[in-house]
Design a protein around this motif. Structure first.
Motif, PDB file in Angstrom:
ATOM      1  N   PHE A   1       8.135 -60.647  53.012  1.00 40.34           N
ATOM      2  CA  PHE A   1       8.603 -59.521  52.655  1.00 40.34           C
ATOM      3  C   PHE A   1       9.456 -59.714  51.337  1.00 40.34           C
ATOM      4  CE2 PHE A   1       8.876 -58.922  57.599  1.00 40.34           C
ATOM      5  CZ  PHE A   1       7.759 -58.826  57.527  1.00 40.34           C
ATOM      6  N   ALA A   2       9.730 -61.034  50.942  1.00 39.22           N
ATOM      7  CA  ALA A   2      10.607 -61.053  49.846  1.00 39.22           C
ATOM      8  C   ALA A   2      10.341 -60.332  48.538  1.00 39.22           C
ATOM      9  CB  ALA A   2      10.659 -62.727  49.273  1.00 39.22           C
ATOM     10  N   GLY A   3      11.346 -59.416  47.998  1.00 41.36           N
ATOM     11  CA  GLY A   3      11.027 -58.850  46.915  1.00 41.36           C
ATOM     12  C   GLY A   3      10.834 -57.208  47.430  1.00 41.36           C
ATOM     13  N   PHE A   4      10.361 -57.139  48.557  1.00 44.52           N
ATOM     14  CA  PHE A   4      10.135 -55.735  49.041  1.00 44.52           C
ATOM     15  C   PHE A   4      11.398 -54.925  48.835  1.00 44.52           C
ATOM     16  CE2 PHE A   4       6.411 -56.494  52.185  1.00 44.52           C
ATOM     17  CZ  PHE A   4       5.751 -56.828  51.136  1.00 44.52           C
ATOM     18  N   SER A   5      11.488 -53.564  48.326  1.00 45.24           N
ATOM     19  CA  SER A   5      12.552 -52.708  48.579  1.00 45.24           C
ATOM     20  C   SER A   5      12.915 -52.458  50.245  1.00 45.24           C
ATOM     21  CB  SER A   5      12.316 -51.454  47.873  1.00 45.24           C
ATOM     22  OG  SER A   5      11.289 -50.717  48.832  1.00 45.24           O
ATOM     23  N   CYS A   6      14.210 -52.282  50.334  1.00 43.83           N
ATOM     24  CA  CYS A   6      14.706 -52.137  51.528  1.00 43.83           C
ATOM     25  C   CYS A   6      13.797 -50.702  52.394  1.00 43.83           C
ATOM     26  CB  CYS A   6      16.077 -51.915  51.678  1.00 43.83           C
ATOM     27  SG  CYS A   6      16.875 -53.227  51.260  1.00 43.83           S
ATOM     28  N   GLY A   7      13.604 -49.749  51.311  1.00 38.66           N
ATOM     29  CA  GLY A   7      12.773 -48.703  51.768  1.00 38.66           C
ATOM     30  C   GLY A   7      11.233 -49.227  52.119  1.00 38.66           C
ATOM     31  N   LEU A   8      10.674 -49.780  51.567  1.00 44.02           N
ATOM     32  CA  LEU A   8       9.363 -50.400  51.972  1.00 44.02           C
ATOM     33  C   LEU A   8       9.420 -51.379  53.205  1.00 44.02           C
ATOM     34  CD1 LEU A   8       6.512 -50.389  50.813  1.00 44.02           C
ATOM     35  CD2 LEU A   8       6.902 -52.540  49.809  1.00 44.02           C
ATOM     36  N   VAL A   9      10.238 -51.727  53.442  1.00 44.58           N
ATOM     37  CA  VAL A   9      10.621 -52.687  54.807  1.00 44.58           C
ATOM     38  C   VAL A   9      10.810 -51.537  55.730  1.00 44.58           C
ATOM     39  CG1 VAL A   9      12.044 -54.189  56.314  1.00 44.58           C
ATOM     40  CG2 VAL A   9      11.857 -54.840  53.781  1.00 44.58           C
ATOM     41  N   GLU A  10      11.410 -50.374  55.504  1.00 44.75           N
ATOM     42  CA  GLU A  10      11.508 -49.414  56.494  1.00 44.75           C
ATOM     43  C   GLU A  10      10.277 -48.700  56.788  1.00 44.75           C
ATOM     44  OE1 GLU A  10      14.726 -46.756  55.164  1.00 44.75           O
ATOM     45  OE2 GLU A  10      16.220 -48.380  55.632  1.00 44.75           O
ATOM     46  N   GLU A  11       9.514 -48.278  55.722  1.00 40.52           N
ATOM     47  CA  GLU A  11       8.233 -47.758  55.906  1.00 40.52           C
ATOM     48  C   GLU A  11       7.352 -49.003  56.725  1.00 40.52           C
ATOM     49  OE1 GLU A  11       4.312 -48.080  53.167  1.00 40.52           O
ATOM     50  OE2 GLU A  11       5.644 -47.155  52.124  1.00 40.52           O
TER      51      GLU A  11
ATOM     52  N   CYS B   1      18.760 -57.962  53.301  1.00 38.44           N
ATOM     53  CA  CYS B   1      18.455 -57.188  51.974  1.00 38.44           C
ATOM     54  C   CYS B   1      19.660 -57.067  51.226  1.00 38.44           C
ATOM     55  CB  CYS B   1      18.064 -55.658  52.741  1.00 38.44           C
ATOM     56  SG  CYS B   1      16.513 -55.121  52.812  1.00 38.44           S
ATOM     57  N   ARG B   2      19.462 -57.650  50.006  1.00 36.05           N
ATOM     58  CA  ARG B   2      20.379 -57.596  48.930  1.00 36.05           C
ATOM     59  C   ARG B   2      20.118 -56.677  47.822  1.00 36.05           C
ATOM     60  NH1 ARG B   2      19.905 -63.302  49.718  1.00 36.05           N
ATOM     61  NH2 ARG B   2      21.401 -64.203  51.490  1.00 36.05           N
ATOM     62  N   ASP B   3      21.054 -55.875  47.306  1.00 33.30           N
ATOM     63  CA  ASP B   3      20.834 -54.929  46.180  1.00 33.30           C
ATOM     64  C   ASP B   3      19.699 -54.217  46.373  1.00 33.30           C
ATOM     65  OD1 ASP B   3      23.119 -56.060  45.243  1.00 33.30           O
ATOM     66  OD2 ASP B   3      21.912 -57.935  44.275  1.00 33.30           O
ATOM     67  N   GLY B   4      19.341 -53.950  47.554  1.00 36.31           N
ATOM     68  CA  GLY B   4      18.123 -53.100  47.775  1.00 36.31           C
ATOM     69  C   GLY B   4      16.845 -53.535  47.905  1.00 36.31           C
TER      70      GLY B   4
END
Length: 218
Positions: free
Chosen positions: A72-82, A145-148
């Motif tokens: 998941f490294a580099g995924f946006s936090c929104g993508l993790v939620e998706e 999650c850091r900086d989104g």
């Protein structure tokens, strides 16, 4: 008088679905299948050794969770939620245990405070909690999650066994009235409760439940 607290494990207890399988399907669907297949092929030998009892199964499962999160490294936090919502909707919720959910809903209706406590990734657990109703809390394995952006790291140890029980103690600052779990490592959480319920328990938990007089639900 304070409200009663009921605690539920997730995988094997509230659902027969498995987060890692849902994550694998989502990664394939979103075009990350090659990365997942490399991960799977690298980790398969260890998984087979753990299944055969030649190495510690729990330790290897924790390693699997930790290493899978690196994808998941580099995924946006929104993508993790998706991803988390997709895993719940397509893997965990369809395989839900209706008889356990019925008890959970009865607890909510009776004024109980419900907490989900699981080793699964916390965003996935939060998404499952949202399906259950307002106010259901979730204590899972945190993702950083850091900086989104997801770092690919866990925010702490995998939330199982004694770790789960310790986090519950810290979170509640009190004993809980009832707890539901399905495997022997859940005993730490179950032993903290006034009433323990073993859900479709594995062999060792079944033996412990019989010895302690705990209810078995299946």
């Amino acid at each position: 008088m304070s409200e009663p607290v009921w605690v539920f494990d997730l995988e094997g207890t509230l659902t027969t679905g498995e987060t890692w399988k849902g994550v694998a399907r989502w990664l394939e669907k979103r075009g990350y299948g090659a990365a997942y297949r490399r991960f799977f092929n690298l980790h398969l030998p260890g998984a087979l050794l753990a299944k055969a009892g030649l190495i510690n199964k729990r330790n290897y499962q924790n390693r699997w969770m930790r290493d899978l999160a690196r994808l998941f490294a580099g995924f946006s936090c929104g993508l993790v939620e998706e991803m988390s919502r997709w895993v719940v909707e397509n893997e965990l919720w369809p395989a839900r245990r209706e008889e356990v959910l019925a008890e959970l809903q009865a607890g909510l209706a009776g004024g109980a405070r419900v907490i989900l406590a699981s080793g699964t990734y916390e965003p996935v657990l939060l998404s499952f909690a949202e399906r259950l109703g307002e106010g259901v809390a979730a204590l899972g394995t945190p993702l950083v999650c850091r900086d989104g952006r997801a770092s690919g790291e866990l925010g702490g140890p995998v939330n199982v066994a004694g770790v789960k029980a310790e986090r519950l103690r810290d979170y509640l600052q009190a004993a809980h009235e009832r707890a539901y779990g399905d495997t022997y490592p859940d005993r730490f959480m179950l032993e903290l409760a006034a009433e323990a319920v073993a859900v479709h328990p594995d062999r060792r938990l079944r033996e412990l439940a019989a010895a302690r007089g705990w209810r078995i639900l299946e």
